[in-house]
Design a protein around this motif. Structure first.
Motif, PDB file in Angstrom:
ATOM      1  N   GLU A  80       0.848  -1.206   0.000  1.00 19.25           N
ATOM      2  CA  GLU A  80       0.000   0.000   0.000  1.00 19.25           C
ATOM      3  C   GLU A  80       0.881   1.253   0.000  1.00 19.25           C
ATOM      4  OE1 GLU A  80      -3.439   0.451   0.277  1.00 19.25           O
ATOM      5  OE2 GLU A  80      -4.024  -1.648   0.418  1.00 19.25           O
ATOM      6  N   ALA A  81       1.907   1.250   0.832  1.00 16.95           N
ATOM      7  CA  ALA A  81       2.816   2.399   0.903  1.00 16.95           C
ATOM      8  C   ALA A  81       3.572   2.561  -0.408  1.00 16.95           C
ATOM      9  CB  ALA A  81       3.800   2.219   2.068  1.00 16.95           C
ATOM     10  N   PHE A  82       3.987   1.459  -1.003  1.00 15.35           N
ATOM     11  CA  PHE A  82       4.674   1.536  -2.289  1.00 15.35           C
ATOM     12  C   PHE A  82       3.732   2.083  -3.359  1.00 15.35           C
ATOM     13  CE2 PHE A  82       5.895  -0.440  -6.376  1.00 15.35           C
ATOM     14  CZ  PHE A  82       7.106   0.215  -6.543  1.00 15.35           C
ATOM     15  N   GLY A  83       2.482   1.631  -3.362  1.00 15.71           N
ATOM     16  CA  GLY A  83       1.495   2.147  -4.317  1.00 15.71           C
ATOM     17  C   GLY A  83       1.324   3.647  -4.183  1.00 15.71           C
ATOM     18  N   GLN A  84       1.291   4.132  -2.966  1.00 15.20           N
ATOM     19  CA  GLN A  84       1.188   5.579  -2.745  1.00 15.20           C
ATOM     20  C   GLN A  84       2.438   6.287  -3.247  1.00 15.20           C
ATOM     21  OE1 GLN A  84      -1.648   7.124  -1.640  1.00 15.20           O
ATOM     22  NE2 GLN A  84      -0.530   8.903  -2.369  1.00 15.20           N
ATOM     23  N   TRP A  85       3.597   5.683  -3.017  1.00  9.32           N
ATOM     24  CA  TRP A  85       4.856   6.251  -3.507  1.00  9.32           C
ATOM     25  C   TRP A  85       4.832   6.352  -5.033  1.00  9.32           C
ATOM     26  CZ3 TRP A  85       8.841   4.221  -6.534  1.00  9.32           C
ATOM     27  CH2 TRP A  85      10.015   4.970  -6.562  1.00  9.32           C
ATOM     28  N   VAL A  86       4.349   5.289  -5.709  1.00  2.92           N
ATOM     29  CA  VAL A  86       4.254   5.316  -7.172  1.00  2.92           C
ATOM     30  C   VAL A  86       3.333   6.434  -7.618  1.00  2.92           C
ATOM     31  CG1 VAL A  86       3.407   4.052  -9.202  1.00  2.92           C
ATOM     32  CG2 VAL A  86       4.836   2.891  -7.523  1.00  2.92           C
ATOM     33  N   LYS A  87       2.177   6.560  -6.991  1.00  2.00           N
ATOM     34  CA  LYS A  87       1.234   7.630  -7.348  1.00  2.00           C
ATOM     35  C   LYS A  87       1.895   9.000  -7.229  1.00  2.00           C
ATOM     36  CE  LYS A  87      -2.898   5.287  -5.661  1.00  2.00           C
ATOM     37  NZ  LYS A  87      -4.029   5.391  -4.733  1.00  2.00           N
ATOM     38  N   ASN A  88       2.659   9.202  -6.176  1.00  4.29           N
ATOM     39  CA  ASN A  88       3.307  10.495  -5.941  1.00  4.29           C
ATOM     40  C   ASN A  88       4.438  10.771  -6.927  1.00  4.29           C
ATOM     41  OD1 ASN A  88       1.614  10.894  -3.761  1.00  4.29           O
ATOM     42  ND2 ASN A  88       3.100  10.184  -2.271  1.00  4.29           N
ATOM     43  N   HIS A  89       5.027   9.715  -7.481  1.00  2.00           N
ATOM     44  CA  HIS A  89       6.170   9.890  -8.372  1.00  2.00           C
ATOM     45  C   HIS A  89       5.832   9.683  -9.846  1.00  2.00           C
ATOM     46  CE1 HIS A  89       8.155   9.489  -4.482  1.00  2.00           C
ATOM     47  NE2 HIS A  89       9.133  10.175  -5.028  1.00  2.00           N
ATOM     48  N   LEU A  90       4.576   9.380 -10.130  1.00  5.99           N
ATOM     49  CA  LEU A  90       4.166   9.176 -11.509  1.00  5.99           C
ATOM     50  C   LEU A  90       4.148  10.519 -12.219  1.00  5.99           C
ATOM     51  CD1 LEU A  90       3.226   6.763 -13.207  1.00  5.99           C
ATOM     52  CD2 LEU A  90       0.897   7.403 -12.668  1.00  5.99           C
ATOM     53  N   LYS A  91       5.047  10.704 -13.168  1.00  7.92           N
ATOM     54  CA  LYS A  91       5.164  11.994 -13.837  1.00  7.92           C
ATOM     55  C   LYS A  91       4.541  11.996 -15.219  1.00  7.92           C
ATOM     56  CE  LYS A  91       9.359  13.511 -11.462  1.00  7.92           C
ATOM     57  NZ  LYS A  91       9.176  12.763 -10.297  1.00  7.92           N
ATOM     58  N   ASP A  92       4.724  10.941 -15.976  1.00  4.87           N
ATOM     59  CA  ASP A  92       4.237  10.887 -17.349  1.00  4.87           C
ATOM     60  C   ASP A  92       2.985  10.034 -17.410  1.00  4.87           C
ATOM     61  OD1 ASP A  92       6.480  12.327 -18.284  1.00  4.87           O
ATOM     62  OD2 ASP A  92       7.664  10.484 -18.192  1.00  4.87           O
ATOM     63  N   LEU A  93       1.850  10.672 -17.643  1.00  7.34           N
ATOM     64  CA  LEU A  93       0.609   9.936 -17.756  1.00  7.34           C
ATOM     65  C   LEU A  93       0.501   9.336 -19.150  1.00  7.34           C
ATOM     66  CD1 LEU A  93      -1.890  12.361 -16.014  1.00  7.34           C
ATOM     67  CD2 LEU A  93      -0.767  10.353 -15.085  1.00  7.34           C
ATOM     68  N   ALA A  94       0.193   8.089 -19.218  1.00  3.99           N
ATOM     69  CA  ALA A  94       0.006   7.422 -20.499  1.00  3.99           C
ATOM     70  C   ALA A  94      -1.395   7.735 -21.015  1.00  3.99           C
ATOM     71  CB  ALA A  94       0.178   5.922 -20.320  1.00  3.99           C
ATOM     72  N   ILE A  95      -1.616   7.443 -22.264  1.00  3.46           N
ATOM     73  CA  ILE A  95      -2.933   7.659 -22.850  1.00  3.46           C
ATOM     74  C   ILE A  95      -3.906   6.607 -22.359  1.00  3.46           C
ATOM     75  CG2 ILE A  95      -4.208   7.633 -25.026  1.00  3.46           C
ATOM     76  CD1 ILE A  95      -1.768   8.918 -26.312  1.00  3.46           C
TER      77      ILE A  95
END
Length: 175
Positions: A80-95
Protein backbone atom coordinates in the motif's frame (compact mmCIF):
# COMPACT_ATOMS: atom_id res chain seq x y z
CA UNK A 1 7.46 0.03 7.56
CA UNK A 2 10.03 0.33 4.82
CA UNK A 3 11.59 3.57 3.63
CA UNK A 4 11.88 5.08 0.18
CA UNK A 5 15.43 3.67 0.14
CA UNK A 6 14.01 0.16 0.66
CA UNK A 7 11.58 0.70 -2.23
CA UNK A 8 14.40 1.90 -4.47
CA UNK A 9 16.64 -1.00 -3.44
CA UNK A 10 13.89 -3.51 -4.24
CA UNK A 11 13.19 -1.87 -7.61
CA UNK A 12 16.88 -1.84 -8.58
CA UNK A 13 17.47 -5.42 -7.45
CA UNK A 14 14.45 -7.04 -9.05
CA UNK A 15 15.08 -8.88 -12.27
CA UNK A 16 12.64 -10.80 -14.43
CA UNK A 17 14.42 -14.04 -15.25
CA UNK A 18 11.57 -15.24 -17.47
CA UNK A 19 8.76 -13.00 -18.62
CA UNK A 20 5.39 -14.27 -19.78
CA UNK A 21 4.92 -14.74 -23.52
CA UNK A 22 1.61 -12.91 -23.25
CA UNK A 23 0.96 -9.29 -22.34
CA UNK A 24 -1.91 -7.57 -20.57
CA UNK A 25 -5.03 -8.24 -22.65
CA UNK A 26 -6.60 -5.14 -24.15
CA UNK A 27 -10.21 -6.26 -23.78
CA UNK A 28 -10.19 -8.69 -20.87
CA UNK A 29 -8.79 -9.58 -17.47
CA UNK A 30 -5.27 -11.02 -17.42
CA UNK A 31 -3.83 -13.37 -14.83
CA UNK A 32 -0.12 -13.99 -14.57
CA UNK A 33 1.40 -16.81 -12.58
CA UNK A 34 4.61 -15.98 -10.78
CA UNK A 35 7.48 -17.67 -9.08
CA UNK A 36 9.40 -15.11 -7.05
CA UNK A 37 12.84 -16.29 -5.96
CA UNK A 38 14.75 -14.62 -3.12
CA UNK A 39 17.89 -15.35 -1.15
CA UNK A 40 17.59 -15.54 2.61
CA UNK A 41 20.05 -12.99 3.90
CA UNK A 42 21.21 -14.75 7.05
CA UNK A 43 21.69 -18.20 5.56
CA UNK A 44 23.97 -19.88 3.08
CA UNK A 45 22.47 -21.92 0.23
CA UNK A 46 18.91 -21.27 1.37
CA UNK A 47 16.45 -19.88 -1.15
CA UNK A 48 12.77 -18.93 -0.81
CA UNK A 49 10.41 -19.51 -3.72
CA UNK A 50 6.97 -17.91 -3.63
CA UNK A 51 4.27 -19.10 -6.03
CA UNK A 52 1.05 -17.30 -6.83
CA UNK A 53 -1.09 -15.36 -9.29
CA UNK A 54 -1.57 -11.67 -9.90
CA UNK A 55 -4.46 -10.16 -11.88
CA UNK A 56 -5.03 -7.03 -13.97
CA UNK A 57 -8.30 -5.73 -15.34
CA UNK A 58 -8.43 -4.62 -18.95
CA UNK A 59 -6.90 -1.19 -19.71
CA UNK A 60 -9.24 1.71 -20.38
CA UNK A 61 -8.93 5.08 -22.05
CA UNK A 62 -7.55 7.66 -19.59
CA UNK A 63 -9.61 9.77 -17.25
CA UNK A 64 -8.03 12.64 -15.28
CA UNK A 65 -7.69 10.57 -12.09
CA UNK A 66 -5.51 7.74 -13.36
CA UNK A 67 -4.39 6.23 -10.08
CA UNK A 68 -7.07 7.40 -7.64
CA UNK A 69 -8.89 4.08 -7.51
CA UNK A 70 -5.98 1.67 -7.43
CA UNK A 71 -6.38 -0.78 -4.61
CA UNK A 72 -4.01 -3.49 -3.49
CA UNK A 73 -6.23 -6.40 -2.48
CA UNK A 74 -4.39 -9.17 -0.68
CA UNK A 75 -1.18 -7.18 -0.23
CA UNK A 76 0.15 -5.83 3.04
CA UNK A 77 0.79 -2.30 4.30
CA UNK A 78 4.19 -2.29 2.59
CA UNK A 79 2.61 -2.65 -0.86
CA UNK A 80 0.00 0.00 0.00
CA UNK A 81 2.82 2.40 0.90
CA UNK A 82 4.67 1.54 -2.29
CA UNK A 83 1.49 2.15 -4.32
CA UNK A 84 1.19 5.58 -2.74
CA UNK A 85 4.86 6.25 -3.51
CA UNK A 86 4.25 5.32 -7.17
CA UNK A 87 1.23 7.63 -7.35
CA UNK A 88 3.31 10.49 -5.94
CA UNK A 89 6.17 9.89 -8.37
CA UNK A 90 4.17 9.18 -11.51
CA UNK A 91 5.16 11.99 -13.84
CA UNK A 92 4.24 10.89 -17.35
CA UNK A 93 0.61 9.94 -17.76
CA UNK A 94 0.01 7.42 -20.50
CA UNK A 95 -2.93 7.66 -22.85
CA UNK A 96 -4.27 4.39 -21.52
CA UNK A 97 -5.46 3.83 -18.01
CA UNK A 98 -4.55 0.54 -16.45
CA UNK A 99 -7.06 -0.19 -13.72
CA UNK A 100 -5.65 -2.63 -11.27
CA UNK A 101 -6.85 -4.05 -8.07
CA UNK A 102 -3.41 -5.63 -7.89
CA UNK A 103 -5.25 -8.70 -6.78
CA UNK A 104 -2.87 -11.27 -5.48
CA UNK A 105 -4.28 -14.69 -4.76
CA UNK A 106 -2.98 -16.91 -2.02
CA UNK A 107 0.76 -17.16 -2.19
CA UNK A 108 2.51 -20.33 -1.21
CA UNK A 109 6.16 -20.44 -0.41
CA UNK A 110 8.82 -23.02 0.04
CA UNK A 111 12.32 -22.94 1.44
CA UNK A 112 14.83 -24.76 -0.74
CA UNK A 113 18.21 -25.75 0.68
CA UNK A 114 20.15 -25.09 -2.51
CA UNK A 115 22.03 -22.14 -3.88
CA UNK A 116 20.09 -19.28 -5.40
CA UNK A 117 21.64 -19.92 -8.85
CA UNK A 118 20.75 -23.62 -8.74
CA UNK A 119 17.13 -22.90 -7.79
CA UNK A 120 16.80 -20.29 -10.56
CA UNK A 121 18.26 -22.72 -13.12
CA UNK A 122 15.81 -25.44 -12.07
CA UNK A 123 12.82 -23.08 -12.30
CA UNK A 124 13.90 -21.90 -15.76
CA UNK A 125 14.34 -25.51 -16.91
CA UNK A 126 10.86 -26.39 -15.59
CA UNK A 127 9.41 -23.35 -17.39
CA UNK A 128 11.01 -24.32 -20.71
CA UNK A 129 9.54 -27.83 -20.33
CA UNK A 130 6.03 -26.61 -19.43
CA UNK A 131 5.89 -23.70 -21.89
CA UNK A 132 3.35 -21.87 -19.71
CA UNK A 133 2.80 -18.55 -21.58
CA UNK A 134 1.50 -16.74 -18.47
CA UNK A 135 4.30 -17.57 -16.01
CA UNK A 136 6.93 -15.15 -14.80
CA UNK A 137 10.04 -16.06 -12.85
CA UNK A 138 11.23 -13.08 -10.86
CA UNK A 139 14.40 -12.57 -8.84
CA UNK A 140 13.57 -10.31 -5.92
CA UNK A 141 14.48 -9.05 -2.48
CA UNK A 142 13.20 -11.23 0.37
CA UNK A 143 12.05 -8.65 2.93
CA UNK A 144 10.42 -6.43 0.27
CA UNK A 145 9.24 -9.21 -2.04
CA UNK A 146 5.85 -7.58 -2.67
CA UNK A 147 7.67 -4.55 -4.08
CA UNK A 148 9.57 -6.88 -6.39
CA UNK A 149 6.27 -8.39 -7.52
CA UNK A 150 4.75 -4.96 -8.18
CA UNK A 151 7.90 -3.93 -10.06
CA UNK A 152 7.28 -6.86 -12.41
CA UNK A 153 3.67 -5.78 -12.83
CA UNK A 154 4.61 -2.21 -13.76
CA UNK A 155 7.10 -3.61 -16.26
CA UNK A 156 4.27 -5.63 -17.84
CA UNK A 157 2.22 -2.43 -18.14
CA UNK A 158 5.08 -0.77 -19.98
CA UNK A 159 5.53 -3.72 -22.34
CA UNK A 160 1.78 -4.04 -22.99
CA UNK A 161 1.10 -0.36 -23.65
CA UNK A 162 1.90 -0.22 -27.39
CA UNK A 163 -0.06 -3.42 -28.10
CA UNK A 164 -3.06 -2.09 -26.18
CA UNK A 165 -2.85 1.27 -27.99
CA UNK A 166 -2.80 -0.52 -31.35
CA UNK A 167 -5.84 -2.61 -30.39
CA UNK A 168 -7.82 0.47 -29.30
CA UNK A 169 -6.89 2.32 -32.51
CA UNK A 170 -7.76 -0.66 -34.67
CA UNK A 171 -11.24 -0.72 -33.15
CA UNK A 172 -11.65 3.03 -33.64
CA UNK A 173 -11.63 3.83 -29.92
CA UNK A 174 -8.63 6.19 -30.19
CA UNK A 175 -7.80 8.60 -33.01
Amino acid sequence: MHSEFDFQYAIENTKVLHEPDRRIDTFGTTQFEFQLVTELMDSTNVTRVRHGRIEAERPMIVTPTVTDDWSFEGFGAEAEAFGQWVKNHLKDLAILRYRFNFKRTTVSEEIVHESFATVCDKLLTEQRASGNPMRAIIQGVDDTWEISLLRFFFEMIEKSHNINMFDFKRRGLLG
